[in-house]
Each structure stands twice: as structure tokens, then as C-alpha cells.
Write an enzyme that holds these catalytic residues in place. Structure first.
Site, PDB file in Angstrom:
ATOM      1  N   GLU A 439      37.196  44.988  38.275  1.00 26.97           N
ATOM      2  CA  GLU A 439      38.059  44.063  37.513  1.00 26.97           C
ATOM      3  C   GLU A 439      39.287  43.646  38.316  1.00 26.97           C
ATOM      4  O   GLU A 439      40.350  43.400  37.750  1.00 26.97           O
ATOM      5  CB  GLU A 439      38.493  44.665  36.173  1.00 26.97           C
ATOM      6  N   GLY A 440      39.117  43.511  39.609  1.00 29.51           N
ATOM      7  CA  GLY A 440      40.237  43.099  40.461  1.00 29.51           C
ATOM      8  C   GLY A 440      40.905  44.297  41.087  1.00 29.51           C
ATOM      9  O   GLY A 440      41.491  45.120  40.392  1.00 29.51           O
TER      10      GLY A 440
END
Lengths: 596, 596
Positions: A439-440
């Protein structure tokens, strides 16, 4: 190892720091007061502790397995997912109109924490479904909402997010998956997606993939990406399942941790094209995906808090049981349990302080989200939204980075036993390692924090938070006792460091972007330490006032806050030195590529 | 992943910081000058890179396996160990009289580093044999030396250290294994030892266990522990092998990392008693074991440097290859290799700076050991010995703790790929985690640093080092340029912090031991950062003077030293706050056991 949700601390944070009473005063949340919160959290704690926690080790030892395109999850997961669905847990935060409970994010957040502490691998499945729900609520058509949302919320179907491709990880501009319009409103999707969490599994009747892809005439880069819904089984108008779609799981990854959670490689369109449906408008896919990602990033931040809590509980249990060496102060002639040794205390207190601080910060962020959605006043909504958006990359980046350190300390507390897999401490160390990546990555969070969240408004949101911190510092100055003196000293220094970092970043962003971004992750860490430390400061002030009501709980809160000040907040000025550099560019970028 | 020993940096440190020329001037080391060092290190680099490094991944995927009391090592290990033995690598540092090469520790140290970078699991076997050799050299009888040392040194037999029992880990006072005298000078040994590295394997013809045990009338606690030699196969007077002894490997552990290295549970005396031979005198076992442990602790510190170097090399290779995202400064329109992104640079530079700093500190420590043994002047020998002993727990504790962080950064540089086991970055993260635990946890090192190494001489050795640092600070003040200004600022602040920490520890050791020991690990970390930073400062001064000779190498050294100053040394004052606390005891020990 068992898990018992820290219900008391959860409720304390919700009531005293995140202001659940004010959220219950928002329109539509009349029933969402402290009593509801308590009932929901206690039930979540029971379910997670009894049903999901015992499956955590099993998931590590008997991971999800792939064969012939199908994935069999860990024994017990399927039945547990049915219980999860029947308990209504997928719908806690989602709209009543589609079968959810419509509770505020602040109440959903401790449920998410408990779910992830109990079983990180299991919890990823509902986490991704939450993302799919968010995306459809934001950009889906009424038909799409009606067809898919109730199934997601009742736990019949699950959702996935399909962003990554072999050449496109952090850089979504490189996405190549293509979607060809068929003239009937549908598209055919072709391409390969990797790292798809629960991209294939046996716990639900259907899996609905939300897929980033390009239409034939789309512009280059991120402005040419659209979002498609591609179900594993096509869905008839009445919601029944139709034909198998042309999306297939060709393998799953062999991972360091979260082994029960299948990480799929999905092949779209090898047999004529996977039928997909456009969500929202063409070329706005990234924008919609960001909405999902904001929710998902917050949730991954909670995974950090969750695994830290679990590692802490396990380390405490071991430290209370393991007998080794006499106390250094000579207070006993015989060996004692290791929790009596100062360095074990230091390690446990570090784990606890990080976890409590990160929890408080995340719950407060959740409350800002609730106010941003429900506050009757426009300006207030905007201001809460700005703060929430500022906090999301910090909750994600700071909580997950600290969770790796906390899990590592958890291993260390166990000594040699920590390195033996049977003990279980090593699983948290392995599991936690993905959290600062997916998620980054932390760098992606830090870029977001700098670019969109700090520089875009000229540092205004950061300044607003610093002004609130000043009020807490003033209150600390009026309190008596060493813990408050320590916190006053270190929170003052820390907030000054944060203020100088913000000033440097805003000033240098255009003229020296390399120097600014070289300090991006240190800036995120500094903000996390100062903001979490601020929550600990607020907590200790409340604890002092209420101390007589529950000496055991409140005195522990004060001591933990003091520890946070002296051992964690105290690092802030040193981190500032890594950000505000006379010479950031030269220090970090001085070497040429071939000198590495 | 391949491995290429950083020969140039190794030789730079040996020549410019650790003063190999002066060591070559010591009696007996006339041939051990720079040219010898270069030849040995280059050959070690070749052997480790070509033979051992390729087996590192194999060791992780096909660990040592136990069946019916026997352990089969990873395919290829046995042949590699023969090559290791035939190359004379076991004997580098050991006396010529017993077949060794008698080289100084300073020359052996880079060999040990390369060995461990190439293959941490493999290198553990010779590491333990080195310990056994040290113990016999120190306390063995002439007969024992003649019988065992040549076999060890030629790599025919290997050695082990048997300390730990299920109830006795850090606390050796709890050792219960017993040794009963047989009246003929031998003993029969009974008991269970756990966590015995290479306690059973198939790479050598005999395994010689050095075992801590108690004789029947021994006093309680650590003063009643003796050291015994217990060979797997009894040894005839002519050195040939006799009967199988009664020591058996009943299982090996399932570990987080270093999987190729078998960690044995050894059962002594289940079939009548394992025949053992006393080493030295009864009840002095712990003293002898400490001699082995000092060597072993230093070597484990080198393992930290080694795994950090390997993780760094792997991360650099990936960062130069992986293309993702455009540069933040707009200098290119197309995506670039990720080594161009500032945060990737920050991570790689952090990994590099820690590794180079820890390497320099360890090699300098090795040189002190050489001077302590060989210096013609009594007072000089004593002073070098005191400094070496002060540095050993720092080399062990600091290098290993940083190696966990460095390996974790190595995973992070790889992004999602880092979490996939096939990539190999995760192996370093798993392997490194044992290093701060075995041969004495970081807390044990820190206790040693405080008690024996700092307080016992009233802080004199620490002060002597601080006085040397002051000379470097004075030299920095005379140099021009931002890198030197940065280093001057942060080394000055760091050394002041270290000085205050030493003062606090010496002053409060008796009156408030809990406060002192609560800061023990932070003190070790502070000392590590300041002393490694000091070596980087010395290195940059040399580099400046020689810059014209090799711009590429020396400018990189200066930039790395500056990075160390701004991003690592800058943390020193914050760490001081965790040690020198107005309130150390309350902060760390305020909670009662039941509040955790």
C-alpha cells in the site's frame, strides 16, 4: 500464543483523546456513543481472541497453497471467515443502506486493530474488501452498488485491488494492462497483475477484482489509467453467479511472512479476454484508487499497531515466565523472572510506548475522518479533512516502521528462544516486514506527506497541528511531577524540531527538491514521533486528573508517557538534523552511481 | 546474489586507521606488513567470493537436516569445508607451532569478515573452532595442545562451545551438567546442552566439545563451573580416532535464519557417561570460557559487519537495475533506476555508513589486540588491552544491532520484491536477527561494558578514548569544507554526550544500579555511534590528504563520513537523554509487573 485485545486502552483513547462523545453528537451517529463503542469493541475482542487468534500460528505453518489455478487457504480459515461474515464484521463502517452498521470510523478502528492483532494474514481479506467497497461507494454506478455492495458486506464475496505489474510497482504510470471496449458497455481486459492479496482463495463464493488498466486511446502516464471491475464469476442481474471469467491465478508467492494470505499473480485475458466493467469515468482510475488507498493505507497503519501489540503481549508473557539471573540491584539472592531486569523493562516499555502512541494517533486520525464526513459546519469539515489527510501517511508510515522495530525487540526479549520458530516471536518479525512496503512504501508515504499534505497548503495544516500541540505544552507546564517535566521538555523540543522541518520543506521544495526528499522519511518519522508523543502527553494529563479512579491503569499511562518522552521523543532533534541540512543534497546525493 | 569483498576499503582501514605498519614492526610480525595483508585479503576475497558465496542461498533453502542422531549439512558444504581447510584458513591467526600462520588479528579480521559475508552459516563452524583453539591455548595442557590443536588448525576436526542449558541461557550460574571424576584423571559427563552451533555435522572427522559442567563438590553459582573437553570420538595417544563417545545429538532447531548451521541439542551421558577431560583447573571454567568468548564476541561483531556488507551489496545491485518513477528534481522525463531517488540513496547511504563505520571500529579494535599481545612496552600493552576489552562488547553489540537495521533497509530498498524469498534480501534479514542474541545478548554486552569495562577502572579507559577523539576534533576544526564542518559539529556533540554518559554511569553505579542498567544498551549504542563516527572522521581526514591519488575512492569516503555525521552521529544527544536521566529508574521501572 493467545491474544487479548487491550480493550481498556482502546476505550480510553476513544473517549479521552478521540472524543467519541462529540462524534455521537454528529448527525446520523446518535447511537454511536461510548456505550455502543464499548459493546462493539468488547464483542470484537471476544471474537478475535477466541476464533481468529488461535489460527495465527497455523497460518504460518500451513500457508495458503496453490494447485491448478486454485488456492486452498489454511485449515480453519474458511470456517472462521463464515463466522466473521455472520457476525457482521465486514459491515461495521459501511452504510446501513447496503446492509452495513454505519458506525463511525472511530468505532471501526479498534475492531480493525483487534482483527489484525489476532490474525494479520486473515485480516487482509476483509481489508481489501473494504477498499473495494470504498471505491464502489465513491465512483460506482447505482447498479454496481446495488449488485455488489450487499454481497461484499454480508461476506459472500470479497474484493481485491489490482495495481502492481512486474514493471509497475510504486510507479503506476508504467501500468500496461489494457481494457478494450466491446461496444456493449463492457470491456475485455488483458494483462498480468502481481502481488494481488487474496487474488484467489476458497473463503468466498466470488472474488471481485478492481483493476487498473488502460483503454486503447488513453493518454500516457497516470492520466490514462481507468478502473475496472472484473469478477471471478460473472454476475447475473439478479445477483446470482454466471460464467467463470477469464482471470486466472497462475501462481502465489513464497513470502517472508503473512504466509496464510495468498499473494497472487493474476493473468487476465489469456483465453479471449476477461470481461470488465468500467467504474466511474475513463482515465480517472488513479483518483478512485487513491480513495481506496487512503482507507487501505490507514488500515495498514493499524496493522502496524496491531502486530506491535501482539508482539508486545507475547514478549510480556515470556518475560513474566522466564527465570534468569539475579537482579542488578541485589534485591534478591535468587534468579528472578526477566521482567525484573532493567534492560528487559526498557525493551518492553519501548514496545508498549510505541504501540500506545501509534494507537492513540491513529484513533485520533479516525475521529478526524468522522468529523470530516459528519460535521455540520463546512469549514470544520474541511479542516478535519485536511488534518486527516495529513495524518494518513504518518499513521501508515510511522506505525508500520515502528512495528518492525517492536517485533524485533519482541524477538530480543526472548533471547535465543526468539530465534526458534516454534516460539512464535519470529513470526511477528517476519509478518511485520511487509507493512512498510505494501500500500505504498514508507518513501511513497513520505512523498505524499511532503508534496500533497505539507507543501500544497504552504504548511498550513502542519502549523495548525503545531498550534494544538502548543496548547498541550502549556498544560504540561502547569502540571507537577517529573513525568510532566520530562514530557514538557521533550515535547517542546520535538515540536520545535517539527516546526523547523516543516519550514525547511516548504521553503526548499521548489529550489532544492533533492535535499527535501532526501529528508522525506526522516520527516515522516519525526512527525510520527512528535504527534504520537503529543497524544501520550494529552493522555497523561487526563490520567493525572482521573488517577484516583483507577490508580493501576492511570499510573501506568503516566509512566508510559514519560518513557515515551525520555526514550522516543528525545530522538526528535537528532532526526531534525537529518532533514534540515545545510547540505542535504551533498550528503545524500554526493556519490555518483558508480561509487556505490 | 554474488558477493565481492570490499578489499579496497578493508586495506584502507588496515593501513590508514588500524596502523598495520606499526603492527609489522612488532616482534614476531615482521612479515605481517601491508603487502602480506594485501595478498592474504585478496586471496580470502577470491576464495569466499567463488566458493562460499554461491552456497549461501543453498544453505537457506536446503538447511542442515537431522536423522537418527546424525546431521547432513547442505549439499556442497562438505566439499567447501575441505577447500577451506586445505587453503589453511582455519590457521590464519593461530600459532605457527601448531600449524597456523601466526598472522596478526588485524589481518585475520578482514578474512573473517569476507568469510561471514560470503556465507554466515558456513562461517560459524570455523568461528566455533577458533574459540576452542583459544581455550586450549589458554588453559589446555601441553598434551591436549599437541593432540588437538594441529587437528583443529588443519581443519580435520572442529570445535564447539557448550554453555547453554534449557534453564541456563544468559545466566550461567544455573548450569547443571555434571562431571564425575573417574579416578583415572578422566570424568564422566552427564547433562543436556542446547543451542550448540555445529554440535553435530558431517564436515569433519571429529567434533570436540568444550563443555561447562560442575564437579560433585563444586561451589554453587559461577564459581563452581569447570571446563571439559569431550570429543565425539575418543582420541588415541597417536591422534587416531577411537571409540564413539556418549554424546549424542537428539535434535536440531527449526530457526528463523542461519538455517544451514545446525543448532544442536546434545545429550551427554545417557549411555553410561560421556568421557571428558578437564581443561586447566577445576572451577575456573567460566574464566577460560570468557577468553573464548572474547574472541567469539569479537567474531560475532564481525558477522554483523559482514551481513550488513552483503545486504548492502545486494541492495545496491537491485537499485542500479530496477527502473521506477521519474526523478523528483525533474532531471529526466522517463523513469530511472531507483538509485537516483533520494530516499533510496538515503537508505543505501545509511547501510553503507553503518557498515564502513562498524568495520573501521572493529579493525581498529583488532589492532589494539595485536598491540596488547606484541608491544614491547608493558604499559603500552596494558593500555591497548584495556582499550581492546572496552571495545569488544561495543563491536559485538553495536555491529550486530546495526546489522539487523541494515538488513531491514536492504529489504525495504527492494520494495515488494524484498518480501519474496526468492529475491534473497529476506535471508539477510532473517540471518542477522540471531547476531544480537548469541554469544551474549546486547544487554549482556552492555552489562559487561558498564561493569567490567567502564566502572571498574572509574571510567579511565573511556576517558582515554575520549581524549583521543578530542585530537581528531581538533584536526577537523582545521579542515575546510562542509563535510568537515558537519563532522566537527556532530562528533563534538556526540563525544560530549558520551562523556556525560560515562560520568553518569560511574557516579550512579553503586547508588542507583537500576537507573544505570536501564540505560545500558543505549550507552552501548551511543558508544558505538560515537566511536564508529570517530573512525569515519579519521578516515575523512586521511581521504582529504590523499584525495588526488584516487578521487573516486576518497571522495566517496568523505561523502560517506559526512552522511554518518549528519544522519547517525546526529542521534547521539537524543540517546544520551535515555541514559543520563534525572529519573531513569522511575521511567523504566515505574510500572509494577502486573501493569504490563
Amino acid at each position: 500464543m493467545s491474544y487479548s485485545a487491550p480493550v481498556k486502552d482502546m476505550l480510553f483513547v476513544m473517549k479521552e483523546l478521540a472524543d467519541i462523545d462529540s462524534i455521537a453528537a454528529l448527525p446520523g451517529h446518535e447511537d454511536a456513543g461510548f456505550d455502543t463503542a464499548q459493546a462493539v469493541v468488547e464483542e470484537a475482542a471476544r471474537f478475535c481472541g477466541e476464533v481468529l487468534a488461535p489460527l495465527n500460528v497455523a497460518g504460518d505453518r500451513t500457508p495458503s497453497a496453490w494447485a491448478n489455478g486454485e488456492v486452498t487457504t489454511t485449515p480453519g480459515f474458511k470456517a472462521a471467515f463464515r463466522q466473521f461474515a455472520e457476525g457482521g464484521w465486514q459491515g461495521v463502517i459501511h452504510p446501513v443502506d447496503f446492509g452495513g452498521q454505519g458506525l463511525p470510523k472511530l468505532i471501526a478502528t479498534p475492531c480493525i486493530e483487534a482483527l489484525n492483532s489476532a490474525n494479520l494474514s486473515f485480516a487482509l481479506c476483509p481489508l481489501l474488501t473494504d477498499g473495494a467497497i470504498e471505491a464502489l461507494l465513491t465512483a460506482g454506478s447505482d447498479e454496481q452498488k446495488a449488485l455488489y455492495l450487499p454481497k461484499f458486506i454480508e461476506g459472500e464475496w470479497t474484493g481485491t485491488m489490482n495495481l502492481t505489474e512486474p514493471q509497475a510497482g510504486s510507479d503506476l504510470a508504467l501500468v500496461r494492462t489494457r481494457a478494450e471496449p466491446q461496444g456493449d458497455g463492457t470491456y475485455k481486459v488483458f494483462g498480468t497483475k502481481i502481488f494481488i492479496t487474496y487474488g484467489e482463495h476458497d473463503m468466498a463464493k466470488n472474488i471481485v477484482h478492481l483493476v487498473l488498466a488502460r483503454t486503447p486511446d488513453a493518454p500516457e502516464g497516470v492520466k490514462g489509467i481507468s478502473l475496472f471491475l472484473v469478477p471471478k464469476f460473472l454476475v447475473n442481474e439478479d445477483g446470482s453467479l454466471g460464467a467463470r471469467n477469464d482471470v486466472h491465478c497462475v501462481s502465489i508467492e513464497h513470502k517472508l511472512g503473512i504466509k496464510a494470505s495468498p499473494t497472487a499473480v493474476l493473468q487476465y485475458g489469456d483465453h479471449g479476454g476477461a470481461i470488465g466493467y468500467l467504474i466511474g469515468e475513463e482515465n480517472r482510475g488513479l483518483e478512485y484508487m487513491f480513495i481506496m488507498m487512503n482507507a487501505a493505507r490507514f488500515a495498514v497503519g493499524m496493522q502496524g499497531v496491531a502486530v506491535a501489540e501482539r508482539a508486545y503481549q507475547q514478549a510480556v508473557a515470556y518475560a513474566k515466565e522466564r527465570v534468569q539471573s539475579r537482579p542488578v540491584d541485589g534485591s534478591a539472592k535468587e534468579p528472578v523472572t526477566i521482567i525484573h531486569h532493567p534492560d528487559v523493562r526498557r525493551m518492553l516499555s519501548t514496545m508498549r510506548a510505541y504501540t500506545e502512541g501509534a494507537r492513540a494517533l491513529a484513533y485520533v486520525a479516525a475521529a478526524h475522518s468522522d468529523f470530516a464526513h459528519g460535521h455540520p459546519d463546512d469549514a470544520a469539515r474541511k479542516s478535519h479533512q485536511a488534518i486527516y489527510e495529513y495524518l494518513v501517511p504518518i499513521v501508515k508510515g510511522f506505525s508500520t516502521e515502528m512495528s518492525v522495530d517492536v517485533a524485533s525487540l519482541g524477538v530480543q526479549v526472548h533471547g535465543g528462544m526468539g530465534f526458534i520458530e516454534e516460539t512464535g516471536a519470529a513470526q511477528h518479525y517476519r509478518d511485520a516486514r511487509i507493512l512498510p512496503i505494501y500500500e505504498g512504501t514508507t518513501a511513497i508515504q513520505a512523498n505524499d506527506l511532503i508534496g500533497r499534505k505539507t507543501v500544497r497548503d504552504g504548511g498550513a495544516t502542519a502549523q495548525a497541528l503545531l498550534a494544538q500541540i502548543d496548547q498541550t505544552i502549556a498544560a504540561l507546564a502547569e502540571a507537577d511531577g517529573q513525568p510532566f517535566k520530562s514530557m514538557h521538555r521533550h515535547l517542546s523540543a520535538g515540536s520545535l524540531s517539527l516546526a523547523r522541518a516543516v519550514e525547511f520543506i516548504v521553503a526548499k521544495f521548489k529550489s532544492d527538491p533533492n535535499a527535501v526528499f532526501a529528508g522525506s522519511v526522516p520527516y515522516l518519522r519525526l512527525a510520527g514521533i512528535v504527534l504520537a508523543g503529543w497524544q501520550m502527553a494529552r493522555a497523561m494529563i487526563v490520567a493525572q486528573a482521573k488517577r484516583a479512579n483507577d490508580e493501576r491503569f492511570y499510573s501506568a499511562k503516566i509512566a508510559t508517557a514519560e518513557f515515551f518522552a525520555e526514550h522516543i521523543l528525545s530522538l526528535a532533534p537528532g532526526i531534525e538534523a537529518s532533514i534540515v541540512s545545510a547540505n542535504g543534497r551533498e550528503g545524500v546525493l554526493a556519490l555518483s552511481e558508480d561509487q556505490f
